[in-house]
Motif scaffolding. Structure first.
Motif, PDB file in Angstrom:
ATOM      1  N   MET A  67     -35.826  13.979  29.376  1.00  0.00           N
ATOM      2  CA  MET A  67     -35.720  14.369  27.586  1.00  0.00           C
ATOM      3  C   MET A  67     -35.859  13.203  26.457  1.00  0.00           C
ATOM      4  O   MET A  67     -36.235  14.017  26.248  1.00  0.00           O
ATOM      5  CB  MET A  67     -33.979  14.296  28.330  1.00  0.00           C
ATOM      6  N   VAL A  68     -36.021  11.936  26.839  1.00  0.00           N
ATOM      7  CA  VAL A  68     -36.218  11.424  26.434  1.00  0.00           C
ATOM      8  C   VAL A  68     -37.473  10.893  25.620  1.00  0.00           C
ATOM      9  O   VAL A  68     -37.542  11.658  24.087  1.00  0.00           O
ATOM     10  CB  VAL A  68     -35.809   9.722  26.929  1.00  0.00           C
ATOM     11  N   SER A  69     -38.857  11.478  26.314  1.00  0.00           N
ATOM     12  CA  SER A  69     -40.045  12.061  25.385  1.00  0.00           C
ATOM     13  C   SER A  69     -40.003  12.739  25.360  1.00  0.00           C
ATOM     14  O   SER A  69     -41.195  12.988  24.349  1.00  0.00           O
ATOM     15  CB  SER A  69     -41.171  11.535  27.476  1.00  0.00           C
ATOM     16  N   SER A  72     -37.608   0.105  26.819  1.00  0.00           N
ATOM     17  CA  SER A  72     -38.632  -0.878  27.165  1.00  0.00           C
ATOM     18  C   SER A  72     -40.070  -0.510  27.411  1.00  0.00           C
ATOM     19  O   SER A  72     -40.504  -1.338  26.772  1.00  0.00           O
ATOM     20  CB  SER A  72     -38.147  -2.068  28.587  1.00  0.00           C
ATOM     21  N   LEU A  73     -39.408   0.797  28.248  1.00  0.00           N
ATOM     22  CA  LEU A  73     -40.670   1.510  28.681  1.00  0.00           C
ATOM     23  C   LEU A  73     -41.727   2.128  27.582  1.00  0.00           C
ATOM     24  O   LEU A  73     -42.592   2.450  27.616  1.00  0.00           O
ATOM     25  CB  LEU A  73     -40.371   2.487  29.733  1.00  0.00           C
ATOM     26  N   LEU A  74     -40.858   2.384  26.522  1.00  0.00           N
ATOM     27  CA  LEU A  74     -40.982   3.630  25.690  1.00  0.00           C
ATOM     28  C   LEU A  74     -41.807   2.527  24.206  1.00  0.00           C
ATOM     29  O   LEU A  74     -42.945   2.517  23.803  1.00  0.00           O
ATOM     30  CB  LEU A  74     -39.816   3.891  24.770  1.00  0.00           C
ATOM     31  N   VAL A  75     -41.484   1.473  24.141  1.00  0.00           N
ATOM     32  CA  VAL A  75     -41.256  -0.316  23.226  1.00  0.00           C
ATOM     33  C   VAL A  75     -42.931  -0.535  23.823  1.00  0.00           C
ATOM     34  O   VAL A  75     -44.184  -0.740  23.506  1.00  0.00           O
ATOM     35  CB  VAL A  75     -40.842  -1.264  23.686  1.00  0.00           C
ATOM     36  N   LYS A  76     -43.013  -0.353  24.808  1.00  0.00           N
ATOM     37  CA  LYS A  76     -44.476  -1.007  25.652  1.00  0.00           C
ATOM     38  C   LYS A  76     -45.900   0.582  25.398  1.00  0.00           C
ATOM     39  O   LYS A  76     -47.061   0.880  25.443  1.00  0.00           O
ATOM     40  CB  LYS A  76     -44.278  -1.589  27.319  1.00  0.00           C
ATOM     41  N   GLN A 134     -49.240   9.166  29.939  1.00  0.00           N
ATOM     42  CA  GLN A 134     -49.352   9.247  31.108  1.00  0.00           C
ATOM     43  C   GLN A 134     -47.549   8.765  31.815  1.00  0.00           C
ATOM     44  O   GLN A 134     -47.321   8.900  32.661  1.00  0.00           O
ATOM     45  CB  GLN A 134     -50.188   7.774  31.660  1.00  0.00           C
ATOM     46  N   LEU A 135     -46.818   8.012  30.336  1.00  0.00           N
ATOM     47  CA  LEU A 135     -45.769   7.917  30.834  1.00  0.00           C
ATOM     48  C   LEU A 135     -45.111   8.857  31.127  1.00  0.00           C
ATOM     49  O   LEU A 135     -44.073   9.671  32.231  1.00  0.00           O
ATOM     50  CB  LEU A 135     -44.830   7.033  29.993  1.00  0.00           C
ATOM     51  N   PHE A 136     -44.787  10.385  30.206  1.00  0.00           N
ATOM     52  CA  PHE A 136     -44.145  11.604  30.169  1.00  0.00           C
ATOM     53  C   PHE A 136     -44.940  12.013  31.356  1.00  0.00           C
ATOM     54  O   PHE A 136     -44.496  13.285  32.092  1.00  0.00           O
ATOM     55  CB  PHE A 136     -44.769  12.625  29.689  1.00  0.00           C
ATOM     56  N   ASN A 137     -46.546  12.203  31.451  1.00  0.00           N
ATOM     57  CA  ASN A 137     -46.743  13.024  33.017  1.00  0.00           C
ATOM     58  C   ASN A 137     -45.794  13.012  34.079  1.00  0.00           C
ATOM     59  O   ASN A 137     -45.698  12.993  35.353  1.00  0.00           O
ATOM     60  CB  ASN A 137     -48.598  12.509  33.354  1.00  0.00           C
ATOM     61  N   PHE A 175     -37.374  15.316  22.875  1.00  0.00           N
ATOM     62  CA  PHE A 175     -37.111  14.621  22.494  1.00  0.00           C
ATOM     63  C   PHE A 175     -37.761  13.738  20.852  1.00  0.00           C
ATOM     64  O   PHE A 175     -38.128  13.928  20.090  1.00  0.00           O
ATOM     65  CB  PHE A 175     -35.614  13.905  22.483  1.00  0.00           C
ATOM     66  N   LEU A 176     -38.882  12.849  21.878  1.00  0.00           N
ATOM     67  CA  LEU A 176     -39.234  12.112  21.083  1.00  0.00           C
ATOM     68  C   LEU A 176     -40.428  12.292  20.240  1.00  0.00           C
ATOM     69  O   LEU A 176     -41.586  12.330  19.330  1.00  0.00           O
ATOM     70  CB  LEU A 176     -39.908  10.266  21.677  1.00  0.00           C
ATOM     71  N   TYR A 177     -41.456  13.319  22.070  1.00  0.00           N
ATOM     72  CA  TYR A 177     -42.850  13.755  20.759  1.00  0.00           C
ATOM     73  C   TYR A 177     -41.995  14.803  19.610  1.00  0.00           C
ATOM     74  O   TYR A 177     -42.510  14.903  19.013  1.00  0.00           O
ATOM     75  CB  TYR A 177     -43.240  14.514  22.003  1.00  0.00           C
ATOM     76  N   THR A 178     -40.882  15.749  19.461  1.00  0.00           N
ATOM     77  CA  THR A 178     -40.477  16.620  19.308  1.00  0.00           C
ATOM     78  C   THR A 178     -40.316  16.210  17.559  1.00  0.00           C
ATOM     79  O   THR A 178     -40.848  16.896  16.198  1.00  0.00           O
ATOM     80  CB  THR A 178     -39.246  17.567  19.432  1.00  0.00           C
TER      81      THR A 178
END
Length: 320
Positions: free
Chosen positions: A285-287, A99-103, A270-273, A289-292
């Motif tokens: 871990m998820v951020s 949900s955080l990523l979808v936003k 900002q979420l990753f920071n 992975f998604l970025y890569t």
């Protein structure tokens, strides 16, 4: 080409697995831990300042194998990524990470795409203008301003744009993210530095192609330089430009931390920071992975477009 794509996807899977392992060890070596506030080494136990229920702590302990060997804990994170079930964030135990990523992801993607499109709309005409007038004052001036734009960091340029358009002219807001006007200054701040590098790429590629035999032959037969550029040279000159579009787009998705912070934009940066600062391991871990994954997919798309634009590349590089 199908064999090439399958082979590249296989390499991507191996690289992603290696990256998750490296990320896991690096974040575990970082000082401090979110879980030490709530989970003690002797077992599941809430601290005096904990605001998390025993059910939440029990779920984290079982999902991420807290207190077990490192490979079991790593498997807890990896299993969530492989099954696309990311679980909940440590910071927001009642909100799924998905949900955080979808936003956050669409916000950063919208800013990144807008910046790339604006950068292309500016850099391609500037590169053509400089190439048609190479070794003149117009060429030198265009390349000077391109280099100047590349040298200025996006956050410095953002401060300047805020001063001009928000404080002095009162045309645009200096913060916020819900209205379309809120995105003008952030997009400009990200696009203009990128425009400098893309303009130089475009100009260099055009000049190189104009010096090739097929272009000089057309000019020798009476063709104007403008016709040669637009009818023969431009398509080949776009190929080097494509190489930087993919990495630029992927980098912007996570590399806009300062811009998003300055304008209060709740995007991926900002979420990753926030996740890194609070040692929110699942979200880190998820951020990462998604970025890569975005970077690898962009690079793959760039290579495929390469082959579509230039049959020589498709025959030589994609048939091995």
């Amino acid at each position: 080409m199908l064999v090439y794509v399958i082979r590249r996807v296989g390499y991507m899977i191996v690289a992603l697995l290696a990256l998750t392992l490296i990320t896991f060890f690096l974040m575990k070596q970082a000082p401090g831990s979110f879980l030490t506030i709530n989970i003690m080494q002797s077992g599941l136990q809430t601290s005096g300042h904990s605001s998390y229920s025993m059910d939440v702590l029990q779920e984290w302990s079982e999902r991420y194998h807290i207190g077990e060997p490192w490979y079991m804990e790593y498997w807890g994170y990896l299993k969530g990524i492989l099954t696309w079930d990311f679980g909940t964030s440590f910071q927001y135990p009642n909100t799924p990470i998905m949900s955080l990523l979808v936003k956050a992801f669409p916000i950063s993607l919208g800013i990144a795409l807008s910046s790339i499109i604006l950068g292309l709309l500016i850099s391609i005409p500037v590169g053509i203008f400089a190439a048609m007038r190479r070794n003149t004052w117009a060429d030198s001036g265009a390349m000077f301003f391109s280099m100047l734009g590349t040298s200025i960091p996006a956050y410095i340029l953002a401060v300047f744009l805020i001063m001009v358009f928000s404080l002095y002219l009162h045309w645009l807001p200096s913060m916020g993210w819900r209205d379309l006007k809120n995105y003008v200054i952030p997009v400009l701040a990200l696009a203009l530095p990128m425009t400098g590098s893309m303009s130089r790429y475009m100009r260099t590629s055009l000049v190189e192609n104009l010096n090739k035999d097929y272009a000089t032959t057309v000019i020798a037969k009476g063709g104007s330089k403008r016709d040669v550029i637009y009818r023969h040279v431009l398509r080949n000159s776009l190929i080097p430009l494509i190489t930087i579009i993919g990495p630029h787009l992927a980098g912007m998705l996570m590399g806009t931390v300062m811009i998003e912070f300055m304008f209060g934009i709740p995007g991926m940066g900002q979420l990753f920071n926030n996740a890194a600062g609070s040692r929110d391991y699942p979200l880190i871990m998820v951020s990462t992975f998604l970025y890569t994954l975005v970077i690898m997919v962009m690079n793959l798309l760039v290579d495929i477009i390469y082959g579509l634009l230039d049959p020589r590349i498709r025959r030589s590089g994609m048939s091995d």
